[in-house]
Design a protein around this motif. Structure first.
Motif, mmCIF file in Angstrom:
data_model
loop_
_atom_site.group_PDB
_atom_site.id
_atom_site.type_symbol
_atom_site.label_atom_id
_atom_site.label_comp_id
_atom_site.label_asym_id
_atom_site.label_seq_id
_atom_site.Cartn_x
_atom_site.Cartn_y
_atom_site.Cartn_z
ATOM 1 N N LYS A 133 44.771 6.224 39.969
ATOM 2 C CA LYS A 133 45.734 6.310 41.385
ATOM 3 C C LYS A 133 44.899 6.723 42.589
ATOM 4 O O LYS A 133 43.636 7.861 42.319
ATOM 5 N N ARG B 80 50.402 8.645 51.323
ATOM 6 C CA ARG B 80 50.189 7.001 51.196
ATOM 7 C C ARG B 80 49.533 6.543 49.092
ATOM 8 O O ARG B 80 48.725 7.350 49.151
ATOM 9 N N SER B 81 50.041 5.573 48.766
ATOM 10 C CA SER B 81 49.067 5.714 47.451
ATOM 11 C C SER B 81 49.653 4.269 47.088
ATOM 12 O O SER B 81 49.643 3.363 47.251
ATOM 13 N N ALA B 82 48.301 4.569 45.723
ATOM 14 C CA ALA B 82 47.428 2.670 45.313
ATOM 15 C C ALA B 82 47.695 3.168 44.424
ATOM 16 O O ALA B 82 47.442 3.874 44.067
ATOM 17 N N GLN B 83 47.582 1.543 43.436
ATOM 18 C CA GLN B 83 46.845 1.555 41.914
ATOM 19 C C GLN B 83 45.772 0.408 41.629
ATOM 20 O O GLN B 83 45.881 -0.257 42.103
ATOM 21 N N ILE B 84 44.898 0.822 40.959
ATOM 22 C CA ILE B 84 44.213 -0.402 40.703
ATOM 23 C C ILE B 84 43.941 -0.356 39.452
ATOM 24 O O ILE B 84 43.858 0.833 38.831
ATOM 25 N N ALA C 206 40.364 -1.528 47.609
ATOM 26 C CA ALA C 206 41.664 -0.719 47.751
ATOM 27 C C ALA C 206 41.679 0.145 49.077
ATOM 28 O O ALA C 206 43.374 0.144 49.636
ATOM 29 N N TRP D 257 42.735 2.378 55.654
ATOM 30 C CA TRP D 257 43.230 3.874 55.354
ATOM 31 C C TRP D 257 42.274 4.610 55.802
ATOM 32 O O TRP D 257 41.394 4.799 56.042
ATOM 33 N N CYS E 86 45.357 13.636 42.402
ATOM 34 C CA CYS E 86 45.799 12.721 43.706
ATOM 35 C C CYS E 86 44.980 13.806 44.305
ATOM 36 O O CYS E 86 44.027 14.262 44.997
#
Lengths: 298, 298
Positions: free
Chosen positions: B16, B28-32, B50, B54, B287
């Motif tokens: 995450k 803001r967030s993202a996942q890989i 990713a 940012w 995170c």
């Protein structure tokens, strides 16, 4: 003599006094009744009288209870209730004109072992004092960790066997109920047909070494539970060393081998892989540590 | 934007990513996918991709394993074996030209709660992360205590019930076997005639609040064992505060009340008398904490 310090280990019945070198050797010792019903100022007077003729620069006190190490004030103590709130540090400094410190008795004992046996080499140490009761102390980053209320290191009342033997504190399954003297005695009375009399840790160790039936099993059981408790502490603090002090630790390999067996079967290897387990030869670690602590810079 | 940091919480399956303010809010967030069979350098590349667009000053990484916080190198990790020995700190600093840190995932989560929920006010904190597994971290004198091999704070594998339930680690009676998600599920399957499906901590909390028969008992049992483990930790470390994080902690009073009941019955009062027990509202603490840790001075 220059460079010597006095350490006073205050138990519920007796207070032991030692004149200690910077290396932790006791060159002179004495003992007085604690008499916890007397006033704390009276106790200070009696200690001072017993120290007449002793030459020393600093002194340290180990008290069975929570101590504010900054002020040297006893914060709580089941066996020294009348003395709570009294600053032993201030009173000794006023009366003897030497620098004085006061701290928890298990803390100072662990400090003594840390300095005199481990030579301050490890950075983080979990210490346990195996006497009538079981106490402990933590060295973190080379300093005693006292915690929020001066009560850190209370390993003896960690529950290692939920629902297990009744401890003197009232809980069930505390480490003390297995690895303190009375815990060991209870195990011996159950496991041995003819337990030695008087039933001391030393007699039990002699019996095990002589091959008396059941004696080794007593150590295996006590050491096994000690291993569970210490493994819990190692997982939590990830220390460089574990230090075992006190009369029960004098059994040496009899108690260390089962501890090491528990460590060897831990699925998390890393905290145990390079861990030093030390049980130095017995001294009056309370006196030694209290004396050595009084030589530390604040 | 100035003043923002990226935190990356690397799990066995997903990583995450969060853009985090100095107060610990995720903007803001993202996942890989983690893909632990890929090379660690490849993982760094995929994270960097990713993060395109940012804007941030520093970044932190939480890894499920032992980490040398000085060098940001993974020391051991059952689920990230191929990545052991790799310095994530160095590689991220080289590639992204920002200051980077890497630490154990539970450590950074506890750091996040310490900063964003406790505002760094307590001096000593025991933190526990109650997710699928149970982890933990210790704050000592306002700083993370990492221990001798970067593995400190492993509260989940403290034995709270000797001979008890089998834990994923192979031991019996670990705290994780009662207070982690799968421990809770096991208790629910035994205690409830009709456990909710899917059997999540949230569904179990909803069931208990709705009065579904047996559901509250599940929380009482899990919380009771959590209380035993935390009481052990409090007796050893004597913290100012205990911090509960993770999905299971979201149950709030359902899990906190039984913990407090165990604390209330402790014979040693002092370490518990002024203890703060906090279960802040859930965030991506991994995170948040990784990001906030990267803003700390070394």
């Amino acid at each position: 003599m220059r460079g010597l310090s006095v350490g006073v280990d205050v138990g519920g019945t007796f207070a032991k006094l030692g004149l200690v070198t910077p290396k932790g050797d006791v060159v002179r010792s004495a003992q007085i009744p604690t008499d916890p019903r007397s006033s704390p100022a009276d106790f200070v007077r009696r200690v001072a009288a017993a120290l007449k003729g002793w030459e020393f620069d600093t002194m340290g006190l180990g008290l069975a209870g929570g101590v504010d190490a900054e002020t040297g004030t006893l914060l709580f103590a089941p066996n020294l209730r009348r003395w709570v709130g009294f600053s032993f540090k201030r009173e000794f400094e006023r009366r003897l004109k030497v620098r004085a410190v006061a701290d928890n008795d298990a803390n100072v004992a662990v400090w003594g072992g840390y300095v005199a046996a481990l030579h301050k080499k490890p950075r983080h140490v979990v210490g346990v004092t195996l006497g009538t009761g079981v106490g402990g102390g933590l060295i973190l980053d080379g300093r005693l960790h006292r915690g929020a209320t001066g009560g850190a290191g209370e390993l003896g009342h960690m529950i290692v066997r939920a629902g297990g033997e009744r401890c003197r504190c009232g809980k069930r399954g505390c480490l003390e109920a297995y690895a303190g003297t009375y815990g060991l005695q209870r195990i011996a009375r159950r496991a041995m047909r003819n337990p030695p009399s008087p039933l001391t840790p030393k007699a039990l160790a002699d019996a095990a070494r002589a091959g008396v039936p059941g004696a080794r099993k007593v150590w295996d059981e006590a050491g096994g539970w000690l291993g569970v408790g210490l493994a819990n502490a190692v997982l939590m603090f990830n220390p460089d060393a574990v230090l075992l002090l006190g009369g029960v630790a004098r059994a040496g390999r009899l108690i260390l081998d089962p501890v090491r067996r528990v460590f060897a079967t831990q699925p998390f290897r890393e905290p145990f892989a390079s861990l030093t387990v030390a049980a130095p030869a017995e001294r009056d670690w309370g006196c030694v540590g209290a004396a050595l602590l009084s030589r530390e810079r604040r």
